[in-house]
Design a protein around this motif. Structure first.
Motif, PDB file in Angstrom:
ATOM      1  N   GLU A  99       0.924  -1.197  -0.194  1.00 24.22           N
ATOM      2  CA  GLU A  99      -0.040  -0.167   0.158  1.00 24.22           C
ATOM      3  C   GLU A  99       1.047   1.285   0.123  1.00 24.22           C
ATOM      4  N   ARG A 100       1.840   1.258   0.906  1.00 25.21           N
ATOM      5  CA  ARG A 100       2.796   2.467   0.832  1.00 25.21           C
ATOM      6  C   ARG A 100       3.449   2.646  -0.483  1.00 25.21           C
ATOM      7  N   ARG A 101       3.912   1.578  -0.769  1.00 19.84           N
ATOM      8  CA  ARG A 101       4.478   1.616  -2.365  1.00 19.84           C
ATOM      9  C   ARG A 101       3.816   2.217  -3.394  1.00 19.84           C
ATOM     10  N   THR A 102       2.670   1.799  -3.258  1.00 20.02           N
ATOM     11  CA  THR A 102       1.443   2.236  -4.365  1.00 20.02           C
ATOM     12  C   THR A 102       1.338   3.873  -4.031  1.00 20.02           C
ATOM     13  N   MET A 103       1.188   4.266  -3.099  1.00 17.44           N
ATOM     14  CA  MET A 103       0.953   5.701  -2.440  1.00 17.44           C
ATOM     15  C   MET A 103       2.038   6.398  -2.972  1.00 17.44           C
ATOM     16  N   ILE A 104       3.278   5.941  -2.766  1.00 19.17           N
ATOM     17  CA  ILE A 104       4.648   6.763  -3.115  1.00 19.17           C
ATOM     18  C   ILE A 104       4.467   6.951  -4.839  1.00 19.17           C
ATOM     19  N   MET A 105       4.377   5.808  -5.578  1.00 18.93           N
ATOM     20  CA  MET A 105       4.361   5.790  -6.791  1.00 18.93           C
ATOM     21  C   MET A 105       3.317   6.622  -7.551  1.00 18.93           C
ATOM     22  N   THR A 106       1.989   6.598  -6.891  1.00 19.41           N
ATOM     23  CA  THR A 106       0.985   7.511  -7.321  1.00 19.41           C
ATOM     24  C   THR A 106       1.506   8.838  -6.918  1.00 19.41           C
ATOM     25  N   PHE A 107       2.071   9.316  -5.879  1.00 24.68           N
ATOM     26  CA  PHE A 107       2.434  10.720  -5.286  1.00 24.68           C
ATOM     27  C   PHE A 107       3.474  11.108  -6.417  1.00 24.68           C
ATOM     28  N   LEU A 108       4.406  10.531  -6.867  1.00 20.42           N
ATOM     29  CA  LEU A 108       5.527  10.631  -7.653  1.00 20.42           C
ATOM     30  C   LEU A 108       4.909  10.891  -9.014  1.00 20.42           C
ATOM     31  N   ALA A 109       4.140  10.048  -9.428  1.00 19.19           N
ATOM     32  CA  ALA A 109       3.451  10.495 -10.682  1.00 19.19           C
ATOM     33  C   ALA A 109       2.735  11.557 -10.691  1.00 19.19           C
ATOM     34  N   MET A 110       2.114  11.929  -9.730  1.00 17.93           N
ATOM     35  CA  MET A 110       1.040  13.393  -9.432  1.00 17.93           C
ATOM     36  C   MET A 110       2.069  14.376  -9.695  1.00 17.93           C
ATOM     37  N   LEU A 111       3.370  14.146  -8.954  1.00 12.30           N
ATOM     38  CA  LEU A 111       4.373  15.297  -8.790  1.00 12.30           C
ATOM     39  C   LEU A 111       4.838  15.771 -10.306  1.00 12.30           C
ATOM     40  N   LYS A 112       5.156  14.706 -11.034  1.00  8.05           N
ATOM     41  CA  LYS A 112       5.712  14.832 -12.503  1.00  8.05           C
ATOM     42  C   LYS A 112       4.553  15.491 -13.430  1.00  8.05           C
ATOM     43  N   GLY A 113       3.237  15.164 -13.319  1.00  7.66           N
ATOM     44  CA  GLY A 113       2.261  15.767 -13.654  1.00  7.66           C
ATOM     45  C   GLY A 113       1.844  16.974 -13.323  1.00  7.66           C
ATOM     46  N   GLN A 114       2.626  17.472 -12.277  1.00  6.03           N
ATOM     47  CA  GLN A 114       2.417  18.844 -11.494  1.00  6.03           C
ATOM     48  C   GLN A 114       0.915  19.168 -11.034  1.00  6.03           C
ATOM     49  N   SER A 115       0.280  18.139 -10.734  1.00  7.39           N
ATOM     50  CA  SER A 115      -1.337  17.948 -10.161  1.00  7.39           C
ATOM     51  C   SER A 115      -1.450  17.983  -8.875  1.00  7.39           C
ATOM     52  N   VAL A 116      -0.139  18.142  -8.269  1.00  3.12           N
ATOM     53  CA  VAL A 116      -0.546  18.026  -6.761  1.00  3.12           C
ATOM     54  C   VAL A 116      -0.110  19.363  -6.196  1.00  3.12           C
ATOM     55  N   GLU A 117      -1.362  19.949  -5.558  1.00  3.44           N
ATOM     56  CA  GLU A 117      -1.224  21.302  -4.861  1.00  3.44           C
ATOM     57  C   GLU A 117      -0.474  21.360  -3.693  1.00  3.44           C
ATOM     58  N   GLU A 118      -0.157  22.425  -2.936  1.00  3.70           N
ATOM     59  CA  GLU A 118       0.618  22.282  -1.443  1.00  3.70           C
ATOM     60  C   GLU A 118      -0.503  21.775  -0.365  1.00  3.70           C
ATOM     61  N   LYS A 119      -1.783  22.107  -0.752  1.00  2.00           N
ATOM     62  CA  LYS A 119      -2.686  21.675   0.549  1.00  2.00           C
ATOM     63  C   LYS A 119      -2.844  20.016   0.390  1.00  2.00           C
ATOM     64  N   ASP A 120      -2.943  19.510  -0.692  1.00  2.00           N
ATOM     65  CA  ASP A 120      -2.931  18.145  -1.198  1.00  2.00           C
ATOM     66  C   ASP A 120      -1.454  17.402  -0.742  1.00  2.00           C
ATOM     67  N   ARG A 121      -0.537  18.084  -0.740  1.00  2.00           N
ATOM     68  CA  ARG A 121       0.780  17.391  -0.330  1.00  2.00           C
ATOM     69  C   ARG A 121       0.798  16.798   1.123  1.00  2.00           C
ATOM     70  N   ALA A 122      -0.025  17.697   1.998  1.00  2.00           N
ATOM     71  CA  ALA A 122       0.008  17.578   3.355  1.00  2.00           C
ATOM     72  C   ALA A 122      -0.866  16.203   3.791  1.00  2.00           C
ATOM     73  N   VAL A 123      -2.042  15.959   2.701  1.00  2.00           N
ATOM     74  CA  VAL A 123      -2.771  15.130   3.195  1.00  2.00           C
ATOM     75  C   VAL A 123      -1.983  13.486   2.710  1.00  2.00           C
ATOM     76  N   VAL A 124      -1.383  13.679   1.369  1.00  2.00           N
ATOM     77  CA  VAL A 124      -0.528  12.390   0.921  1.00  2.00           C
ATOM     78  C   VAL A 124       0.599  12.176   1.857  1.00  2.00           C
ATOM     79  N   LEU A 125       1.410  13.151   2.238  1.00  2.00           N
ATOM     80  CA  LEU A 125       2.399  12.920   3.089  1.00  2.00           C
ATOM     81  C   LEU A 125       2.085  12.233   4.420  1.00  2.00           C
TER      82      LEU A 125
END
Length: 156
Positions: A99-125
Protein backbone atom coordinates in the motif's frame (compact mmCIF):
# COMPACT_ATOMS: atom_id res chain seq x y z
CA UNK A 1 16.51 9.52 -8.58
CA UNK A 2 16.46 9.95 -4.80
CA UNK A 3 12.67 10.01 -4.91
CA UNK A 4 12.68 6.42 -6.22
CA UNK A 5 14.51 5.14 -3.11
CA UNK A 6 11.34 4.88 -0.97
CA UNK A 7 9.63 2.91 -3.74
CA UNK A 8 12.51 0.43 -3.79
CA UNK A 9 12.59 0.27 0.01
CA UNK A 10 8.89 -0.59 0.34
CA UNK A 11 9.11 -3.03 -2.56
CA UNK A 12 11.92 -4.90 -0.79
CA UNK A 13 9.97 -4.87 2.48
CA UNK A 14 6.91 -6.22 0.70
CA UNK A 15 8.87 -9.06 -0.87
CA UNK A 16 10.45 -9.89 2.49
CA UNK A 17 7.10 -10.08 4.29
CA UNK A 18 5.42 -11.95 1.44
CA UNK A 19 8.11 -14.61 1.72
CA UNK A 20 7.60 -14.73 5.48
CA UNK A 21 3.83 -15.10 5.27
CA UNK A 22 4.07 -17.80 2.60
CA UNK A 23 6.52 -19.75 4.76
CA UNK A 24 4.32 -19.23 7.82
CA UNK A 25 1.31 -20.41 5.80
CA UNK A 26 3.08 -23.63 4.83
CA UNK A 27 4.16 -24.18 8.42
CA UNK A 28 0.64 -23.50 9.67
CA UNK A 29 -0.90 -25.88 7.12
CA UNK A 30 1.60 -28.62 7.91
CA UNK A 31 1.13 -28.11 11.62
CA UNK A 32 -2.66 -28.31 11.24
CA UNK A 33 -2.50 -31.59 9.34
CA UNK A 34 0.13 -33.11 11.63
CA UNK A 35 -1.62 -32.06 14.82
CA UNK A 36 -5.01 -33.35 13.62
CA UNK A 37 -3.43 -36.73 12.82
CA UNK A 38 -1.47 -36.79 16.08
CA UNK A 39 -4.55 -35.96 18.16
CA UNK A 40 -6.56 -38.63 16.40
CA UNK A 41 -3.87 -41.25 17.03
CA UNK A 42 -3.40 -40.10 20.62
CA UNK A 43 -7.11 -40.29 21.39
CA UNK A 44 -7.42 -43.68 19.69
CA UNK A 45 -4.59 -45.12 21.78
CA UNK A 46 -5.97 -43.54 24.96
CA UNK A 47 -9.46 -44.91 24.26
CA UNK A 48 -8.13 -48.40 23.62
CA UNK A 49 -6.41 -48.41 27.04
CA UNK A 50 -9.51 -47.52 29.06
CA UNK A 51 -10.32 -50.22 31.62
CA UNK A 52 -13.65 -51.93 31.11
CA UNK A 53 -15.19 -53.50 34.22
CA UNK A 54 -18.32 -55.54 33.66
CA UNK A 55 -19.15 -53.85 30.35
CA UNK A 56 -18.80 -50.32 31.78
CA UNK A 57 -15.94 -47.86 32.02
CA UNK A 58 -15.33 -46.46 35.53
CA UNK A 59 -16.04 -42.76 36.01
CA UNK A 60 -12.51 -42.10 37.28
CA UNK A 61 -11.04 -43.45 34.05
CA UNK A 62 -13.47 -41.37 31.97
CA UNK A 63 -12.56 -38.27 33.98
CA UNK A 64 -8.82 -38.88 33.49
CA UNK A 65 -9.18 -39.49 29.77
CA UNK A 66 -11.39 -36.40 29.34
CA UNK A 67 -8.92 -34.23 31.27
CA UNK A 68 -6.08 -35.61 29.16
CA UNK A 69 -8.00 -34.93 25.94
CA UNK A 70 -8.77 -31.35 27.01
CA UNK A 71 -5.16 -30.71 27.97
CA UNK A 72 -3.76 -32.04 24.69
CA UNK A 73 -6.38 -30.24 22.58
CA UNK A 74 -5.73 -26.96 24.40
CA UNK A 75 -1.97 -27.28 23.88
CA UNK A 76 -2.38 -28.02 20.17
CA UNK A 77 -4.83 -25.18 19.59
CA UNK A 78 -2.70 -22.72 21.57
CA UNK A 79 0.37 -23.48 19.45
CA UNK A 80 -1.77 -23.24 16.30
CA UNK A 81 -3.09 -19.87 17.44
CA UNK A 82 0.47 -18.57 17.81
CA UNK A 83 1.36 -19.79 14.31
CA UNK A 84 -1.78 -18.16 12.94
CA UNK A 85 -0.84 -14.84 14.56
CA UNK A 86 2.62 -15.02 12.97
CA UNK A 87 1.04 -15.72 9.58
CA UNK A 88 -1.48 -12.88 9.87
CA UNK A 89 1.13 -10.44 11.15
CA UNK A 90 3.40 -11.09 8.17
CA UNK A 91 0.46 -10.86 5.79
CA UNK A 92 -0.60 -7.49 7.20
CA UNK A 93 2.95 -6.14 7.02
CA UNK A 94 3.25 -7.24 3.38
CA UNK A 95 -0.03 -5.59 2.42
CA UNK A 96 0.97 -2.41 4.31
CA UNK A 97 4.27 -2.27 2.42
CA UNK A 98 2.44 -2.75 -0.91
CA UNK A 99 0.00 0.00 0.00
CA UNK A 100 2.77 2.46 0.89
CA UNK A 101 4.68 1.63 -2.29
CA UNK A 102 1.57 2.28 -4.35
CA UNK A 103 0.94 5.58 -2.57
CA UNK A 104 4.53 6.73 -3.16
CA UNK A 105 4.39 5.78 -6.85
CA UNK A 106 1.08 7.60 -7.24
CA UNK A 107 2.45 10.66 -5.45
CA UNK A 108 5.56 10.69 -7.67
CA UNK A 109 3.40 10.41 -10.78
CA UNK A 110 1.28 13.29 -9.57
CA UNK A 111 4.43 15.35 -8.91
CA UNK A 112 5.67 14.69 -12.45
CA UNK A 113 2.32 15.72 -13.84
CA UNK A 114 2.36 18.75 -11.55
CA UNK A 115 -1.18 17.99 -10.39
CA UNK A 116 -0.37 18.15 -6.67
CA UNK A 117 -1.17 21.38 -4.92
CA UNK A 118 0.43 22.40 -1.64
CA UNK A 119 -2.70 21.58 0.39
CA UNK A 120 -2.86 18.08 -1.17
CA UNK A 121 0.76 17.34 -0.29
CA UNK A 122 0.00 17.45 3.43
CA UNK A 123 -2.74 14.83 3.05
CA UNK A 124 -0.62 12.52 0.93
CA UNK A 125 2.50 12.88 3.05
CA UNK A 126 0.45 12.35 6.23
CA UNK A 127 -0.77 9.01 4.87
CA UNK A 128 2.73 8.01 3.75
CA UNK A 129 4.41 8.86 7.04
CA UNK A 130 1.83 7.39 9.38
CA UNK A 131 3.22 5.19 12.16
CA UNK A 132 4.29 1.79 10.95
CA UNK A 133 2.70 -1.44 12.00
CA UNK A 134 4.57 -4.00 14.06
CA UNK A 135 2.64 -6.90 12.54
CA UNK A 136 1.12 -8.11 15.80
CA UNK A 137 -2.56 -8.87 15.45
CA UNK A 138 -4.30 -7.31 18.45
CA UNK A 139 -7.94 -7.95 17.59
CA UNK A 140 -8.17 -11.69 18.11
CA UNK A 141 -8.54 -11.93 21.87
CA UNK A 142 -10.08 -15.08 23.27
CA UNK A 143 -13.74 -14.87 24.25
CA UNK A 144 -14.53 -14.16 27.85
CA UNK A 145 -15.80 -17.41 29.33
CA UNK A 146 -17.99 -15.69 31.95
CA UNK A 147 -19.93 -13.83 29.26
CA UNK A 148 -20.13 -16.99 27.16
CA UNK A 149 -21.63 -18.97 30.04
CA UNK A 150 -24.11 -16.18 30.83
CA UNK A 151 -25.28 -16.13 27.21
CA UNK A 152 -25.78 -19.88 27.30
CA UNK A 153 -27.74 -19.72 30.57
CA UNK A 154 -30.04 -16.95 29.26
CA UNK A 155 -31.31 -19.07 26.41
CA UNK A 156 -34.66 -20.77 27.11
Amino acid sequence: MQLQAPVKYWEERSEKYQKKYRNAGWILGGYSLASAGALFCLYSVAASHLPVEGGAIPYAALFKSTAFALLMTTAVFWAGRILLRIYLGSYHLASDADERRTMIMTFLAMLKGQSVEEKDRAVVLGALFRPGSDGIVKDDAAPEFGALIQNLLRRP
